[in-house]
Design a protein around this motif. Structure first.
Motif, mmCIF file in Angstrom:
data_model
loop_
_atom_site.group_PDB
_atom_site.id
_atom_site.type_symbol
_atom_site.label_atom_id
_atom_site.label_comp_id
_atom_site.label_asym_id
_atom_site.label_seq_id
_atom_site.Cartn_x
_atom_site.Cartn_y
_atom_site.Cartn_z
ATOM 1 N N LEU A 321 -14.041 37.232 14.643
ATOM 2 C CA LEU A 321 -13.399 38.004 13.749
ATOM 3 C C LEU A 321 -14.688 39.179 13.941
ATOM 4 O O LEU A 321 -14.948 40.586 13.176
ATOM 5 N N ALA A 322 -15.624 38.442 12.030
ATOM 6 C CA ALA A 322 -16.203 39.007 11.350
ATOM 7 C C ALA A 322 -18.094 39.757 12.858
ATOM 8 O O ALA A 322 -18.111 41.375 12.725
ATOM 9 N N ALA A 323 -18.043 38.869 13.627
ATOM 10 C CA ALA A 323 -18.897 39.595 14.535
ATOM 11 C C ALA A 323 -17.960 41.249 15.365
ATOM 12 O O ALA A 323 -18.712 41.874 15.571
ATOM 13 N N LEU A 324 -16.788 41.061 15.267
ATOM 14 C CA LEU A 324 -16.862 42.198 16.360
ATOM 15 C C LEU A 324 -15.959 43.171 15.289
ATOM 16 O O LEU A 324 -16.829 44.351 16.214
ATOM 17 N N LEU A 325 -15.942 42.960 13.789
ATOM 18 C CA LEU A 325 -16.069 44.200 12.952
ATOM 19 C C LEU A 325 -17.774 44.773 13.337
ATOM 20 O O LEU A 325 -17.419 45.671 12.736
ATOM 21 N N MET A 326 -18.155 43.519 12.552
ATOM 22 C CA MET A 326 -20.165 44.544 12.907
ATOM 23 C C MET A 326 -20.360 45.423 13.582
ATOM 24 O O MET A 326 -21.064 46.307 13.995
ATOM 25 N N VAL A 327 -19.924 44.712 14.923
ATOM 26 C CA VAL A 327 -20.272 45.324 15.515
ATOM 27 C C VAL A 327 -19.979 47.127 16.572
ATOM 28 O O VAL A 327 -20.196 47.881 16.831
ATOM 29 N N ALA A 328 -17.894 47.052 15.880
ATOM 30 C CA ALA A 328 -17.471 48.212 15.905
ATOM 31 C C ALA A 328 -18.366 49.047 15.372
ATOM 32 O O ALA A 328 -17.892 50.282 15.103
ATOM 33 N N PHE A 329 -18.461 48.420 13.652
ATOM 34 C CA PHE A 329 -19.464 49.312 12.539
ATOM 35 C C PHE A 329 -19.850 50.056 13.043
ATOM 36 O O PHE A 329 -20.625 51.025 12.923
ATOM 37 N N GLU A 344 -30.461 54.117 18.814
ATOM 38 C CA GLU A 344 -30.602 53.525 19.451
ATOM 39 C C GLU A 344 -31.064 51.552 18.116
ATOM 40 O O GLU A 344 -30.985 50.767 18.263
ATOM 41 N N TRP A 345 -31.241 51.844 17.108
ATOM 42 C CA TRP A 345 -30.996 50.923 15.581
ATOM 43 C C TRP A 345 -29.824 50.129 15.826
ATOM 44 O O TRP A 345 -29.533 49.068 16.002
ATOM 45 N N ASN A 346 -28.843 51.473 15.940
ATOM 46 C CA ASN A 346 -27.235 51.118 15.608
ATOM 47 C C ASN A 346 -27.024 50.090 16.743
ATOM 48 O O ASN A 346 -25.937 48.851 17.182
ATOM 49 N N ILE A 347 -27.211 50.379 18.284
ATOM 50 C CA ILE A 347 -27.229 49.224 19.807
ATOM 51 C C ILE A 347 -27.875 48.349 19.278
ATOM 52 O O ILE A 347 -27.671 46.978 19.524
ATOM 53 N N MET A 348 -29.081 48.509 18.494
ATOM 54 C CA MET A 348 -29.441 46.949 18.691
ATOM 55 C C MET A 348 -29.084 46.099 17.367
ATOM 56 O O MET A 348 -28.790 45.302 18.014
ATOM 57 N N PHE A 349 -28.587 46.776 16.522
ATOM 58 C CA PHE A 349 -28.067 45.481 16.137
ATOM 59 C C PHE A 349 -26.467 45.069 16.449
ATOM 60 O O PHE A 349 -26.116 44.110 16.425
ATOM 61 N N ALA A 350 -25.788 45.992 17.781
ATOM 62 C CA ALA A 350 -24.803 45.867 17.946
ATOM 63 C C ALA A 350 -24.569 44.654 18.595
ATOM 64 O O ALA A 350 -24.651 43.122 18.774
ATOM 65 N N PHE A 351 -26.069 44.597 19.126
ATOM 66 C CA PHE A 351 -26.887 43.625 20.413
ATOM 67 C C PHE A 351 -26.632 41.797 19.735
ATOM 68 O O PHE A 351 -26.640 41.006 19.705
ATOM 69 N N VAL A 352 -27.534 42.635 18.163
ATOM 70 C CA VAL A 352 -28.520 41.129 17.538
ATOM 71 C C VAL A 352 -27.127 40.808 17.075
ATOM 72 O O VAL A 352 -27.226 39.131 16.674
ATOM 73 N N THR A 353 -25.987 41.202 16.529
ATOM 74 C CA THR A 353 -24.795 40.377 15.924
ATOM 75 C C THR A 353 -24.786 39.146 17.056
ATOM 76 O O THR A 353 -23.713 38.278 16.284
ATOM 77 N N VAL A 354 -24.116 40.106 17.939
ATOM 78 C CA VAL A 354 -23.330 38.785 18.895
ATOM 79 C C VAL A 354 -24.515 37.734 19.371
ATOM 80 O O VAL A 354 -24.188 36.941 19.139
ATOM 81 N N PHE A 355 -25.468 38.455 19.535
ATOM 82 C CA PHE A 355 -26.539 37.051 19.959
ATOM 83 C C PHE A 355 -26.820 36.311 18.853
ATOM 84 O O PHE A 355 -26.940 35.012 19.501
ATOM 85 N N LEU A 356 -27.004 36.904 17.905
ATOM 86 C CA LEU A 356 -27.304 35.283 16.657
ATOM 87 C C LEU A 356 -25.856 34.742 16.319
ATOM 88 O O LEU A 356 -26.691 33.860 16.115
#
Length: 596
Positions: A321-329, A344-356
């Motif tokens: 839920l926290a990961a989904l929240l940060m992706v939505a953020f 691009e920074w926001n898209i990269m951070f959404a990807f890295v949130t899930v990956f890490l």
């Protein structure tokens, strides 16, 4: 708003331009509430297509160069750490070329739409060294051949890293045996890191433009740490970026940022919702309780609480839920298309949130307690916190970017005032990455419309905390503010140094004097109101007024709280400001004018 047609004010552009300064600000700030910049939808679509291109090229390079699988075969490469590593390197390259943030019309770039490499590959342009009096061989404000060579060398080293395949890693094989593509070769990373530092010591603008504070710590971890330690250290980096930004939003600034940002968001279709962010449209444009709640509940609270859960939780549901929240953020920020457009920074951070955090969760041995040494953990945390702590206590020493104050609204800012003819003189005398914005727009749409749109940027700034202070100081220090053409500092610096990201540290008194050496403005021709960020532990901000023909003519402070209690158009007059120093002759003139 149409696909090709912007939402423009009802009044004729020439009539708006002819209005007295504060009347014009009121008119345009009121229009901003309902329409933002009024940007046509095709502009937003263009940015979306650019981001899709960034994703497509980045994933293709990251997968094909490593043999991790076909770009479209996501399950084949999703758990390959080298894909994450190469996306970091590719993003640095993308930003360094000027294609990412600070590109296109929403970053005040109309024609051409990219600065970056077009400026930094040319000697004779402006540069801004961080410590010219302390670091040998860094003095001066002009880009020399060595600066061009350093920039080009960093770009080339990034391309080499992206081109070559990974190397085997015993620590990767032991901790994550399903990965088959290896990791980046540390030997390739060190030249880039060293060259980037040398480049940054000569010109901090290029260093910040590569988003060094976001990505270079990760590259250092790639180069120095065993696999498990690397993953955990990168998690810590993400947490510090998020939480640092969240903490910086505790002050008054972010309360004003959110309503203004949401008014400009194409996803906000309802005027009723937009107006609800303000106290009493159109008379009172201070943030409402709704606007404040959106800022500090959906913004500040989420940006602190969710990363802490991701970092420490061993509960799978809570972590998901926290990961989904940060992706939505990050997707939400993306959809607001903020000024400087760091999409691009926001898209990269959404990807890295899930990956890490979902790909290498704490319960699989990637929690803080799983680092190889508590001393290593402490060292990484201390290193990551150094610049955010220093920058929030002494913002004069650190840009708001390494201070981790993204979107907080608390950054050094400036407003320029040009006497008639002075803006053209700047364009004629100073080598810039692109023509003045009024010329970029004027040739295509007419100069009245161009000027009106640029004045809307002044109205935008007036709705933030810095705006009332800037206008108050300029109104007092200029002989007649209505005689001057006002320009937002971000639009100016976009042309002058090839990049901008809302930070007055990109240009300072030293760089302004370099401009003066070229343009030779007479006293009173160009006056800049420059504001430093607010320290975390103080209730005021420092400012200086700089006449390019004279140097600094006034220094002082003002309480941030006072900027919250007035309207963008200063109906009750300038806010209270404490003058701590004035140039003698200038002080006499100001006193005499005040007496009259």
């Amino acid at each position: 708003m149409g696909y090709k047609t912007p939402d423009l004010p009802a009044a004729d552009a020439a009539d708006i331009v002819a209005m007295p300064t504060f009347e014009r600000i009121r008119y345009l700030a009121t229009h901003w509430v309902d329409y933002g910049f009024g940007t046509a939808k095709k502009t937003h679509v263009g940015y979306v297509l650019k981001v899709l291109l960034y994703i497509a090229i980045g994933i293709t390079v990251a997968t094909v160069s490593t043999g991790a699988g076909a770009p479209w075969d996501v399950p084949a490469w999703w758990d390959e750490p080298i894909v994450y590593q190469k996306m970091v390197i590719f993003t640095i390259l993308w930003e360094m070329l000027g294609i990412g943030a600070s590109s296109g019309p929403m970053a005040f770039r109309f024609s051409p739409r990219v600065g970056g490499h077009r400026y930094w590959l040319r000697s004779g342009t402006l540069r801004n060294p961080p410590w010219p009096g302390k670091i040998p061989f860094t003095k001066g404000g002009v880009r020399a051949e060595i600066d061009v060579a350093l920039y080009a060398s960093v770009v080339l080293s990034l391309i080499v890293i992206l081109t070559l395949p990974g190397v085997d890693s015993n620590s990767l094989a032991s901790a994550h045996p399903s990965a088959t593509a290896g990791l980046l070769n540390p030997v390739l990373l060190w030249p880039m890191l060293i060259l980037a530092v040398l480049m940054g010591l000569r010109d901090k603008i290029t260093f910040l433009a590569m988003r060094a504070e976001q990505y270079l710590p990760a590259v250092v971890f790639f180069a120095t740490l065993e696999f498990t330690d690397m993953i955990i250290a990168c998690k810590l980096l993400m947490a510090v970026i998020w939480i640092g930004a969240g903490v910086s939003k505790f002050g008054h600034h972010f309360t004003k940022v959110v309503p203004v940002m949401m008014s400009n968001a194409p996803i906000m279709f309802s005027k009723i919702l937009k107006r609800s962010l303000y106290r009493n449209f159109p008379e009172d444009l201070r943030p409402s309780r709704v606007g404040s709640s959106v800022a500090h509940i959906l913004g500040t609270t989420v940006e602190i609480a969710a990363p802490l859960i991701l970092l420490f939780s061993t509960n799978q549901t809570a972590t998901l839920l926290a990961a989904l929240l940060m992706v939505a953020f990050h997707i939400t920020i993306f959809l607001t298309f903020p000024v400087a457009v760091p999409l691009e920074w926001n898209i990269m951070f959404a990807f890295v949130t899930v990956f890490l955090f979902l790909g290498f969760p704490t319960w699989d041995g990637y929690g803080l307690g799983n680092m190889s040494s508590p001393w290593l953990t402490a060292g990484v945390v201390a290193a990551l916190l150094f610049f955010p702590v220093l920058g929030n206590l002494r913002p004069d020493l650190v840009s708001f970017l390494p201070s981790m104050r993204q979107y907080a609204g608390n950054w050094a800012s400036a407003m320029w005032a040009f006497a008639p003819g002075a803006e053209k003189k700047l364009a004629d005398k100073v080598l810039m990455s692109s023509p003045n914005q009024v010329d970029q727009l004027g040739g295509a749409y007419g100069y009245d419309l161009a000027e009106m749109l640029l004045q809307k940027a002044i109205a935008w700034r007036s709705m933030h905390t810095q705006g009332p202070a800037m206008l108050s100081a300029l109104d007092r220090n200029l002989d007649d503010i209505d005689r001057y053409t006002l320009r937002e500092g971000e639009s100016m610096i976009a042309n002058l140094v090839g990049w901008h990201f809302g930070d007055g540290h990109l240009f300072n008194e030293r760089l302004l004097m370099e401009i003066q050496r070229r343009a030779d403005f007479a006293p009173g021709e160009v006056v800049v109101m420059w504001i430093e960020s607010q320290p975390l532990h103080k209730d005021h901000q420092e400012y200086k007024v700089i006449d390019l023909g004279l140097g600094v003519i006034e220094r002082g402070t003002y309480r941030v709280k006072d900027t919250l209690e007035t309207q963008p158009w200063l109906p009750d007059g300038p806010i209270p400001m404490t003058v701590t120093w004035q140039r003698a002759a200038h002080a006499e003139r100001v006193t005499a004018e005040a007496g009259n």
